[in-house]
Design an enzyme around this catalytic site. Structure first.
Site, PDB file in Angstrom:
ATOM      1  N   HIS A  87      20.075  66.660  12.011  1.00 32.79           N
ATOM      2  CA  HIS A  87      19.307  66.884  13.245  1.00 32.79           C
ATOM      3  C   HIS A  87      19.001  65.576  13.981  1.00 32.79           C
ATOM      4  O   HIS A  87      18.674  65.601  15.164  1.00 32.79           O
ATOM      5  CB  HIS A  87      18.059  67.742  13.002  1.00 32.79           C
ATOM      6  CG  HIS A  87      16.898  67.056  12.363  1.00 32.79           C
ATOM      7  ND1 HIS A  87      16.664  67.069  11.009  1.00 32.79           N
ATOM      8  CD2 HIS A  87      15.877  66.348  12.896  1.00 32.79           C
ATOM      9  CE1 HIS A  87      15.547  66.413  10.736  1.00 32.79           C
ATOM     10  NE2 HIS A  87      15.054  65.960  11.860  1.00 32.79           N
ATOM     11  N   ASP A 223      21.003  68.660   5.384  1.00 34.32           N
ATOM     12  CA  ASP A 223      20.672  68.065   6.683  1.00 34.32           C
ATOM     13  C   ASP A 223      21.065  66.581   6.744  1.00 34.32           C
ATOM     14  O   ASP A 223      20.211  65.703   6.710  1.00 34.32           O
ATOM     15  CB  ASP A 223      19.167  68.244   6.930  1.00 34.32           C
ATOM     16  CG  ASP A 223      18.788  67.989   8.380  1.00 34.32           C
ATOM     17  OD1 ASP A 223      19.607  67.424   9.128  1.00 34.32           O
ATOM     18  OD2 ASP A 223      17.657  68.347   8.758  1.00 34.32           O
ATOM     19  N   SER A 649      12.381  61.560   9.394  1.00 36.42           N
ATOM     20  CA  SER A 649      13.635  62.253   9.174  1.00 36.42           C
ATOM     21  C   SER A 649      14.739  61.235   9.034  1.00 36.42           C
ATOM     22  O   SER A 649      14.825  60.288   9.822  1.00 36.42           O
ATOM     23  CB  SER A 649      13.940  63.179  10.339  1.00 36.42           C
ATOM     24  OG  SER A 649      13.300  64.386  10.101  1.00 36.42           O
TER      25      SER A 649
HETATM   26  N1  ARG Z   1      11.239  70.209  10.924  1.00 39.25           N
HETATM   27  C1  ARG Z   1      12.106  69.076  10.837  1.00 39.25           C
HETATM   28  C2  ARG Z   1      11.528  67.928  11.695  1.00 39.25           C
HETATM   29  O1  ARG Z   1      10.481  68.011  12.178  1.00 39.25           O
HETATM   30  C3  ARG Z   1      13.520  69.391  11.092  1.00 39.25           C
HETATM   31  C4  ARG Z   1      13.864  69.831  12.470  1.00 39.25           C
HETATM   32  C5  ARG Z   1      15.300  70.133  12.720  1.00 39.25           C
HETATM   33  N2  ARG Z   1      15.695  71.474  12.347  1.00 39.25           N
HETATM   34  C6  ARG Z   1      15.520  72.582  13.131  1.00 39.25           C
HETATM   35  N3  ARG Z   1      15.903  73.727  12.659  1.00 39.25           N
HETATM   36  N4  ARG Z   1      15.017  72.536  14.329  1.00 39.25           N
HETATM   37  O2  ARG Z   1      12.072  67.358  12.565  1.00 39.25           O
HETATM   38  N1  ASP Z   2      11.553  66.749  10.418  1.00 42.18           N
HETATM   39  C1  ASP Z   2      10.752  65.593  10.727  1.00 42.18           C
HETATM   40  C2  ASP Z   2      11.545  64.522  11.479  1.00 42.18           C
HETATM   41  O1  ASP Z   2      12.437  64.833  12.216  1.00 42.18           O
HETATM   42  C3  ASP Z   2      10.095  65.066   9.517  1.00 42.18           C
HETATM   43  C4  ASP Z   2       8.754  65.699   9.320  1.00 42.18           C
HETATM   44  O2  ASP Z   2       8.080  65.963  10.325  1.00 42.18           O
HETATM   45  O3  ASP Z   2       8.361  65.874   8.182  1.00 42.18           O
HETATM   46  O4  ASP Z   2      11.207  63.369  11.501  1.00 42.18           O
END
Ligand code: ARG
Ligand code: ASP
Length: 718
Positions: A87, A223, A649
Site C-alpha cells: 500500500h 502487504d 507502514s
Molecule cells: N490500515 C493500514 C494503514 O493505515 C493499511 C492501509 C492499506 N490497506 C487498505 N486496505 N486500505 O495504512
Molecule cells: N497502516 C499504517 C500505515 O500506513 C500503519 C498503522 O497505522 O498502524 O502507516
C-alpha cells in the site's frame, strides 16, 4: 515485618510502572542508550543501543529510509534493494498500470535492473544524524510572547541554525519541534530521488482482504513491494538518469529465516506520523463525541458512491482504487478508535490522571502558581473549539472529497498569483497537478459525490451561515440535490479535462477571470469558511497549542518517575515490545501467527477482496514452501506489542539481534486508539512474516535473483 512489607510494596509499584511503560512509546534512536537500552535488554534484546544508532559507523539506522515522506522502507541488499508495503508502493504500481498491463491486478516483477521502472517524484531519505538544538532554537523566546511572536523568533533561529550546520553538499537538514515545542532536534538527511519499482505481488496477495480485513486481526495480507535506490556513479544522490547505478548502502538488514515465537523481543524502526498521547480529557471526549462521528458520517456517503461505480466499471476501479483505499482507511480507523477509547474508558482514565496531576500541583507553591489553573483553562478552550472544530471537519471532508473543487483550487491559486513574481511557477505547478487529477477523474462519479455530499453540507449544518450562492442553487433546484448537482456541472467546464488541458495556456487566461461557476463557488465557499470559521479557529487553536505546551512541560515536571516519549511527528523512532496474543473480548483469545491455511479459509473464487491466485493454491496443495515454511505450514502474519502509527507502514520488524523478521503494515482493530491512548492489553501492531514475503518472491514470482542479493540468516540455530 512492616519494613519488609514496605520493600515488597515499593518493589511492586516499581514493577507496575516498568510494566506499564514496557511497550508504549516511540523513542528517539539517539536517546536509546540513555533512556531505553537497559529495559530493551531486560526484554530480550541481544544487541546494544550503539548497534541501532551510531554516527561514527554503519548502524541499523543507516538501513532505514523514509519512503516518499509518507511511509517507511528498509534496505535489504548491498545493491540498494528496498522493502516497503504494497500500500506504500501502491501509487507507483498504479501509475504504471493500464487495462492491458494491469500491475495492480497481476503484479509486476523486473527480471533484471534494466526492467526496473523509474518513478517521477518518488524519493527515499536517510537520516545521517540527529542533534538536540533546543537551546539554540529557543534563544530569545519568552513566556509573555504571543504565539506568532514566538514562532517568528523560533523560525529565525532555525533558519540561522540550518545554515551553519556542518554537512556535505549533497546533504540537507531540517528542524522539528518535540514535546509540543518544548524541545527541538535537527536532522541531517540524505535524499535519493531515483527510486525504481522492482516488484509487487498482485493485489490478491498484497492487499488480500482489502477493506474488509483492513485494521483487523487475524490477517492474511502479503502487504509488500520492492524498490531499488539508484545513485550517481559516485554513490551520491542524483536526479534520475539512465546512467545511474544501484546504490551501495552503508548498512543493509540481514533477514532471519527462523521466525518469532510468543514472548520474543521485537522492535520496529521507522517514521511514525502523528500521535496525541498527552491530551486533556476534554479533547479525547470531543474526538469520540464530535469529530470522529462527523468525519465518519461524511465518508460513509462518499465511499458508498465510489464503491458503486468501481464495482461496475473496470476503468473507474483502476482510477479510484487508491483514493477509495485512502478514504476508507481513515474512516475505518476512526470507528475502531471510538470503540477502543470507549471500551478502555480513556476519558475516565485521563480524568484520573488529571486529578493526580492537580493534587501534586497543589502541594507545590511554584507549580501551583504556574500550573494551578492549567487544566481548567484547557477545558474552557476546548468548549470554544467544539463548534468550530465541527465546522472545520464538515468543510474539509466535503470539499476534499468533491474533486471539482480540487480542480477549481488550482485555478484559484493562479488567480491569486496574478501580477506576482511566482505566477509562472504557479501556472506550471497547476498544470502538473491537474494532469494528475484528471488522470484519475470521472465527472459522473464526481457529480454524484457533489449531490450527496453538498446535501449533507447544506442540510446538516442548519445553524451555519453558508454562502449565498448555495442558497440560490438550492432554490433553483427546488432543494433536490441531484438537480442542483446537474445544474452545477452543466455550468462549469472544469469537469472536462480535454477542454481544459488541450490548450491550457489559453484556458488559463480565460478562466482566471474567475467566471467559471465551479471556480466561483469554490472561492465563495473558501472565503465564507475563512470568515465564519478559520479565523476564529486559528486563534483558539493557537491558545490551545500554547496551553498544551505548558501542560506537556508540566506533566514532565510533575510526574518525575515517568520516562516521557515525544508524540510522533514523522521523525525517525524506535518502538519495541514482545510478541504477544491478546483477548479482544470475553472468551476469545487471539494467537500470534496466521498461516496460509487461513488464506485458504477466506478464499472466495473471483471475489474482489478474497480471491487467491491459482499458483498460491497449487503451492498450498503441494505444501511447497521451500526453506520458508515452518513445521509444514506457511506463516503469513504475526502481531506484537510495538507502539506504531500511520507512517510506520513498511517499517522493519527486527528480532533481538537486529535481523529482519517482519514488515509492519497495520494495527489490530480493538487497539487503533493507540494514537491517543495506548493500552497494552489490546494494542497490537500487525506485520507480514518476512518468510511469507520471501516465499512470494521466490516460489510464487520466481524472482530468486532477488533472494540471492539478500543475506539470509538462522539466528536461532546458532
Ligand atoms: N490500515 C493500514 C494503514 O493505515 C493499511 C492501509 C492499506 N490497506 C487498505 N486496505 N486500505 O495504512
Ligand atoms: N497502516 C499504517 C500505515 O500506513 C500503519 C498503522 O497505522 O498502524 O502507516
Amino acid at each position: 515485618m512492616i519494613k519488609y512489607l514496605k520493600h515488597i510494596l515499593v518493589g511492586f509499584f516499581v514493577l507496575i510502572i516498568t510494566i506499564a511503560k514496557a511497550d508504549e512509546g516511540m523513542w528517539l534512536p539517539q536517546l536509546l542508550a540513555k533512556l531505553n537500552e537497559k529495559q530493551m535488554k531486560s526484554m530480550g534484546m541481544k544487541i546494544s543501543a550503539a548497534d541501532i544508532y551510531n554516527i561514527n559507523k554503519g548502524s541499523l539506522k543507516d538501513a532505514i529510509v523514509s519512503f516518499g515522506g509518507f511511509c517507511t522502507g528498509e534496505v535489504i541488499s548491498s545493491k540498494g534493494l528496498v522493502l516497503t508495503n504494497h500500500h506504500c508502493g501502491f501509487d507507483a504500481i498504479q501509475n504504471h498500470s493500464t487495462l492491458d498491463n494491469n500491475y495492480i491486478r497481476d503484479g509486476f516483477w523486473a527480471r533484471n535492473n534494466g526492467e526496473e521502472i523509474p518513478n517521477k517524484g518518488l524519493f527515499v531519505t536517510f537520516i545521517v544524524r540527529i542533534d538536540d538544538v533546543s537551546r539554540k532554537v529557543l534563544i530569545g523566546v519568552t513566556g509573555s510572547m504571543s504565539e506568532s511572536e514566538r514562532q517568528s523568533v523560533i523560525d529565525k533561529n532555525i533558519a540561522a541554525l540550518r545554515k551553519e550546520t556542518k554537512q556535505e553538499s549533497y546533504q540537507d537538514n531540517f528542524v522539528r519541534a518535540f514535546f509540543e515545542g518544548n524541545q527541538y532536534f535537527l536532522f541531517v538527511t540524505e535524499t535519493y530521488k531515483d527510486v525504481r519499482l522492482v516488484g509487487a505481488p498482485p493485489s490478491s496477495i498484497g492487499n488480500f482482504g482489502k477493506d474488509t480485513d483492513n485494521w483487523m486481526w487475524p490477517r492474511h495480507t502479503g502487504d509488500f513491494s520492492m524498490f531499488r535506490i539508484y545513485a550517481g556513479k559516485d554513490n551520491k544522490p542524483a536526479d534520475y538518469s539512465p546512467d545511474n547505478v544501484p546504490y551501495k548502502p552503508k548498512k543493509s538488514l540481514s533477514i532471519s529465516l527462523d521466525g518469532v515465537a510468543e514472548k520474543d523481543f521485537t522492535m520496529v524502526f521507522g517514521f511514525p506520523g502523528r500521535t496525541m498521547e498527552y491530551l486533556h480529557s476534554a479533547a479525547v471526549d470531543q474526538t469520540v463525541r464530535v469529530n470522529d462521528p462527523v468525519k465518519i458520517a461524511i465518508r460513509d456517503k462518499a465511499l458508498a458512491v465510489i464503491d458503486a461505480y468501481m464495482r461496475k466499471d473496470e476503468t473507474i476501479k483502476i482510477q479510484y482504487a487508491s483514493k477509495y483505499a485512502g478514504i476508507s482507511n481513515a474512516w475505518k480507523k476512526w470507528q475502531g478508535e471510538i470503540l477502543g477509547l470507549t471500551k478502555t474508558n480513556a476519558v475516565e482514565k485521563k480524568k484520573a490522571y488529571e486529578a493526580e496531576f492537580q493534587k501534586r500541583v497543589n502541594t507545590n507553591p511554584i507549580w501551583k502558581s504556574h500550573y494551578g489553573n492549567l487544566l481548567s483553562d484547557i477545558e474552557i478552550m476546548y468548549k470554544e473549539l467544539e463548534p468550530l472544530g465541527r465546522s472545520r471537519d464538515y468543510f474539509n471532508e466535503v470539499i476534499s472529497k468533491i474533486e471539482i473543487f480540487k480542480i477549481a483550487a488550482q485555478f484559484n491559486n493562479i488567480i491569486n498569483a496574478k501580477g506576482k513574481s511566482n505566477y509562472d511557477v504557479t501556472v506550471a505547478r497547476a498544470k502538473e497537478r491537474l494532469e494528475d487529477t484528471y488522470n484519475e477523474y470521472n465527472a459522473e462519479v464526481d457529480e454524484k459525490l457533489f449531490a450527496v455530499l453538498m446535501e449533507m453540507f447544506y442540510n446538516d449544518q442548519p445553524n451555519e451561515k453558508l454562502p449565498n450562492e448555495l442558497d440560490i442553487m438550492y432554490k433553483e433546484g427546488d432543494g433536490n440535490f441531484s438537480v442542483i448537482a446537474r445544474n452545477f456541472f452543466q455550468s462549469t467546464e472544469l469537469d472536462n479535462s480535454e477542454k481544459i488541458m488541450t490548450s491550457f495556456d489559453k484556458k488559463v487566461t480565460q478562466l482566471s477571470e474567475g467566471n467559471d461557476k465551479a471556480i466561483e463557488l469554490f472561492r465563495s465557499l473558501l472565503s465564507n469558511y475563512s470568515e465564519r470559521v478559520s479565523q476564529k479557529l486559528n486563534k483558539v487553536q493557537d491558545e490551545i497549542d500554547k496551553l498544551q505546551r505548558t501542560y506537556m512541560q508540566a506533566q514532565m515536571d510533575v510526574f518525575k518517575e515517568k520516562t516521557f516519549y515525544p508524540d510522533a511527528n514523522s521523525t525517525m523512532r524506535v518502538t519495541y515490545g514482545n510478541v504477544k496474543g491478546y483477548t479482544p473480548r470475553d472468551a476469545v483469545k487471539y494467537d500470534i501467527h496466521t498461516y496460509l491455511d487461513g488464506v485458504m479459509e477466506k478464499y472466495k473464487p473471483g471475489d474482489y477482496e478474497f480471491d487467491v491466485p491459482e499458483k498460491i493454491r497449487t503451492l498450498y496443495q503441494k505444501k511447497d514452501y521451500g526453506q520458508y515454511g515452518q513445521n509444514g505450514k506457511m506463516p503469513v502474519c504475526f502481531i506484537a506489542m510495538n507502539h506504531t502509527t500511520g507512517g510506520n507502514s513498511g517499517s522493519p520488524a527486527l528480532d533481538a539481534y537486529g535481523n529482519l523478521v517482519g514488515l509492519n503494515f497495520d494495527r489490530a482493530w480493538e487497539g487503533t486508539m493507540s494514537d491517543i491512548n495506548y493500552d497494552p492489553s489490546i494494542c497490537r501492531n500487525i506485520m507480514v512474516d518476512i518468510r511469507y514475503v520471501l516465499f512470494i518472491v521466490d516460489k510464487y514470482a520466481g524472482a530468486d535473483h532477488l533472494i540471492k542479493e539478500m543475506n539470509l540468516v538462522h539466528p536461532k540455530k546458532k
